[in-house]
Design a protein around this motif. Structure first.
Motif, PDB file in Angstrom:
ATOM      1  N   THR A   1     -13.597 -40.011 -39.262  1.00  0.00           N
ATOM      2  CA  THR A   1     -12.393 -40.674 -38.751  1.00  0.00           C
ATOM      3  C   THR A   1     -11.974 -41.826 -39.653  1.00  0.00           C
ATOM      4  O   THR A   1     -10.779 -42.117 -39.767  1.00  0.00           O
ATOM      5  CB  THR A   1     -12.598 -41.183 -37.316  1.00  0.00           C
ATOM      6  N   GLN A   2     -12.930 -42.474 -40.305  1.00  0.00           N
ATOM      7  CA  GLN A   2     -12.577 -43.532 -41.250  1.00  0.00           C
ATOM      8  C   GLN A   2     -11.825 -42.955 -42.446  1.00  0.00           C
ATOM      9  O   GLN A   2     -10.852 -43.545 -42.930  1.00  0.00           O
ATOM     10  CB  GLN A   2     -13.839 -44.258 -41.730  1.00  0.00           C
ATOM     11  N   ILE A   3     -12.261 -41.801 -42.917  1.00  0.00           N
ATOM     12  CA  ILE A   3     -11.565 -41.149 -44.026  1.00  0.00           C
ATOM     13  C   ILE A   3     -10.161 -40.736 -43.604  1.00  0.00           C
ATOM     14  O   ILE A   3      -9.195 -40.901 -44.361  1.00  0.00           O
ATOM     15  CB  ILE A   3     -12.369 -39.937 -44.527  1.00  0.00           C
ATOM     16  N   VAL A   4     -10.029 -40.207 -42.390  1.00  0.00           N
ATOM     17  CA  VAL A   4      -8.708 -39.840 -41.879  1.00  0.00           C
ATOM     18  C   VAL A   4      -7.808 -41.074 -41.831  1.00  0.00           C
ATOM     19  O   VAL A   4      -6.633 -41.022 -42.232  1.00  0.00           O
ATOM     20  CB  VAL A   4      -8.815 -39.202 -40.484  1.00  0.00           C
ATOM     21  N   LEU A   5      -8.343 -42.179 -41.351  1.00  0.00           N
ATOM     22  CA  LEU A   5      -7.573 -43.429 -41.307  1.00  0.00           C
ATOM     23  C   LEU A   5      -7.138 -43.839 -42.708  1.00  0.00           C
ATOM     24  O   LEU A   5      -5.978 -44.232 -42.926  1.00  0.00           O
ATOM     25  CB  LEU A   5      -8.404 -44.530 -40.651  1.00  0.00           C
ATOM     26  N   ASP A   6      -8.048 -43.744 -43.667  1.00  0.00           N
ATOM     27  CA  ASP A   6      -7.706 -44.088 -45.050  1.00  0.00           C
ATOM     28  C   ASP A   6      -6.603 -43.174 -45.582  1.00  0.00           C
ATOM     29  O   ASP A   6      -5.692 -43.626 -46.301  1.00  0.00           O
ATOM     30  CB  ASP A   6      -8.945 -43.972 -45.947  1.00  0.00           C
TER      31      ASP A   6
ATOM     32  N   TYR B   1       5.095 -44.652 -39.988  1.00  0.00           N
ATOM     33  CA  TYR B   1       3.826 -44.930 -40.664  1.00  0.00           C
ATOM     34  C   TYR B   1       2.977 -45.879 -39.829  1.00  0.00           C
ATOM     35  O   TYR B   1       1.758 -45.710 -39.729  1.00  0.00           O
ATOM     36  CB  TYR B   1       4.077 -45.527 -42.052  1.00  0.00           C
ATOM     37  N   GLU B   2       3.617 -46.878 -39.235  1.00  0.00           N
ATOM     38  CA  GLU B   2       2.880 -47.832 -38.402  1.00  0.00           C
ATOM     39  C   GLU B   2       2.326 -47.164 -37.157  1.00  0.00           C
ATOM     40  O   GLU B   2       1.186 -47.425 -36.739  1.00  0.00           O
ATOM     41  CB  GLU B   2       3.806 -48.994 -38.016  1.00  0.00           C
ATOM     42  N   LEU B   3       3.109 -46.281 -36.557  1.00  0.00           N
ATOM     43  CA  LEU B   3       2.667 -45.593 -35.345  1.00  0.00           C
ATOM     44  C   LEU B   3       1.538 -44.607 -35.642  1.00  0.00           C
ATOM     45  O   LEU B   3       0.572 -44.492 -34.875  1.00  0.00           O
ATOM     46  CB  LEU B   3       3.848 -44.865 -34.697  1.00  0.00           C
ATOM     47  N   LEU B   4       1.648 -43.891 -36.755  1.00  0.00           N
ATOM     48  CA  LEU B   4       0.573 -42.974 -37.141  1.00  0.00           C
ATOM     49  C   LEU B   4      -0.697 -43.743 -37.482  1.00  0.00           C
ATOM     50  O   LEU B   4      -1.807 -43.290 -37.188  1.00  0.00           O
ATOM     51  CB  LEU B   4       1.016 -42.114 -38.333  1.00  0.00           C
ATOM     52  N   ASP B   5      -0.536 -44.904 -38.097  1.00  0.00           N
ATOM     53  CA  ASP B   5      -1.685 -45.759 -38.392  1.00  0.00           C
ATOM     54  C   ASP B   5      -2.372 -46.174 -37.098  1.00  0.00           C
ATOM     55  O   ASP B   5      -3.608 -46.131 -36.992  1.00  0.00           O
ATOM     56  CB  ASP B   5      -1.236 -46.989 -39.176  1.00  0.00           C
ATOM     57  N   ALA B   6      -1.572 -46.565 -36.093  1.00  0.00           N
ATOM     58  CA  ALA B   6      -2.144 -46.967 -34.806  1.00  0.00           C
ATOM     59  C   ALA B   6      -2.903 -45.813 -34.163  1.00  0.00           C
ATOM     60  O   ALA B   6      -3.979 -46.007 -33.573  1.00  0.00           O
ATOM     61  CB  ALA B   6      -1.039 -47.465 -33.872  1.00  0.00           C
ATOM     62  N   ALA B   7      -2.371 -44.601 -34.267  1.00  0.00           N
ATOM     63  CA  ALA B   7      -3.045 -43.434 -33.698  1.00  0.00           C
ATOM     64  C   ALA B   7      -4.351 -43.147 -34.438  1.00  0.00           C
ATOM     65  O   ALA B   7      -5.363 -42.797 -33.820  1.00  0.00           O
ATOM     66  CB  ALA B   7      -2.121 -42.219 -33.769  1.00  0.00           C
ATOM     67  N   ALA B   8      -4.348 -43.306 -35.759  1.00  0.00           N
ATOM     68  CA  ALA B   8      -5.559 -43.073 -36.550  1.00  0.00           C
ATOM     69  C   ALA B   8      -6.608 -44.145 -36.274  1.00  0.00           C
ATOM     70  O   ALA B   8      -7.810 -43.849 -36.224  1.00  0.00           O
ATOM     71  CB  ALA B   8      -5.210 -43.038 -38.040  1.00  0.00           C
ATOM     72  N   VAL B   9      -6.171 -45.381 -36.097  1.00  0.00           N
ATOM     73  CA  VAL B   9      -7.096 -46.469 -35.746  1.00  0.00           C
ATOM     74  C   VAL B   9      -7.767 -46.171 -34.405  1.00  0.00           C
ATOM     75  O   VAL B   9      -8.977 -46.351 -34.238  1.00  0.00           O
ATOM     76  CB  VAL B   9      -6.357 -47.822 -35.686  1.00  0.00           C
ATOM     77  N   SER B  10      -6.992 -45.694 -33.442  1.00  0.00           N
ATOM     78  CA  SER B  10      -7.547 -45.382 -32.125  1.00  0.00           C
ATOM     79  C   SER B  10      -8.563 -44.251 -32.204  1.00  0.00           C
ATOM     80  O   SER B  10      -9.599 -44.285 -31.532  1.00  0.00           O
ATOM     81  CB  SER B  10      -6.418 -45.009 -31.156  1.00  0.00           C
ATOM     82  N   ALA B  11      -8.272 -43.242 -33.032  1.00  0.00           N
ATOM     83  CA  ALA B  11      -9.220 -42.144 -33.214  1.00  0.00           C
ATOM     84  C   ALA B  11     -10.523 -42.667 -33.810  1.00  0.00           C
ATOM     85  O   ALA B  11     -11.622 -42.285 -33.382  1.00  0.00           O
ATOM     86  CB  ALA B  11      -8.612 -41.069 -34.114  1.00  0.00           C
ATOM     87  N   HIS B  12     -10.400 -43.546 -34.804  1.00  0.00           N
ATOM     88  CA  HIS B  12     -11.603 -44.126 -35.418  1.00  0.00           C
ATOM     89  C   HIS B  12     -12.358 -45.008 -34.428  1.00  0.00           C
ATOM     90  O   HIS B  12     -13.599 -44.956 -34.361  1.00  0.00           O
ATOM     91  CB  HIS B  12     -11.208 -44.940 -36.650  1.00  0.00           C
TER      92      HIS B  12
END
Length: 208
Positions: free
Chosen positions: A123-128, A15-26
């Motif tokens: 990308t913000q929605i994806v991160l959420d 979950y932490e790693l996927l969060d980091a990937a989503a943050v980078s996309a945003h």
């Protein structure tokens, strides 16, 4: 007595790693929006390149964790699919930015910022949505997915309007080609956001 979870871990690091990937996309989408904003003084690619670097790091760590871990909180195939979808978002952003630096002088008067703003919002929605994964609250994730779908639908509508203008015959061939290419790259980036959101929603459906 130690449980298997104690020995092998719970897999929550995913979950932490996927969060980091989503943050980078945003971050990459936000940096692109700022670069394209006429009011912004920063037209460099540094922030986009940095976000892309962080995306690669997160992607590699997810791949390695899938090899090293016995336990994952959700199916391995879903983690891999989401990893790839998030990676492709920032890849499209970098693709746009790199090409834009070479063609900006041919695109005077074209405002890409509103479309980049749509991408940043997507990308913000994806991160959420990624941050909702550990909770697996279907109603919340479905609501976010609906918002993502609305952005994609609007982006599709705007692209059709662009095609109508391009094929009207009022533009020269070179400018028509460039406009089509750049708007399609932004459209594809939004589509990749939709792909990532669809994966999260399917995971929530399977596990709720």
């Amino acid at each position: 007595m130690f449980s298997l979870q104690t020995i092998f871990g719970s897999g929550k690091q995913f979950y932490e790693l996927l969060d980091a990937a989503a943050v980078s996309a945003h971050d990459s989408a936000k940096a692109l929006h700022e670069m394209l904003d006429p009011a912004s003084g920063d037209k460099s690619l540094d922030a986009i390149k940095l976000a892309r670097h962080h995306q690669r790091e997160a992607t590699n760590r997810i791949s390695q964790a899938l090899v090293d871990s016995f336990i994952t909180p959700i199916e391995r195939e879903d983690i891999e699919e989401l990893r790839v979808a998030l990676y492709k978002i920032s890849k499209q952003v970098e693709r746009f930015a790199d090409r834009y630096t070479f063609a900006a002088h041919r695109l005077e008067g074209v405002d890409f910022a509103p479309r980049a703003a749509m991408l940043e919002k997507a990308t913000q929605i994806v991160l959420d949505m990624v941050r909702e994964l550990p909770k697996l609250k279907l109603e919340t994730i479905k609501s976010l997915d609906d918002r993502l779908h609305a952005i994609e639908t609007e982006a599709d509508r705007l692209l059709l309007e662009l095609y109508r203008e391009l094929y009207s015959g009022d533009l020269d061939g070179a400018r028509m080609f460039l406009l089509k290419e750049f708007f399609e790259i932004l459209e594809k980036a939004i589509d990749r956001c939709r792909d990532a959101g669809a994966i999260v929603y399917q995971v929530a459906l399977k596990n709720s």
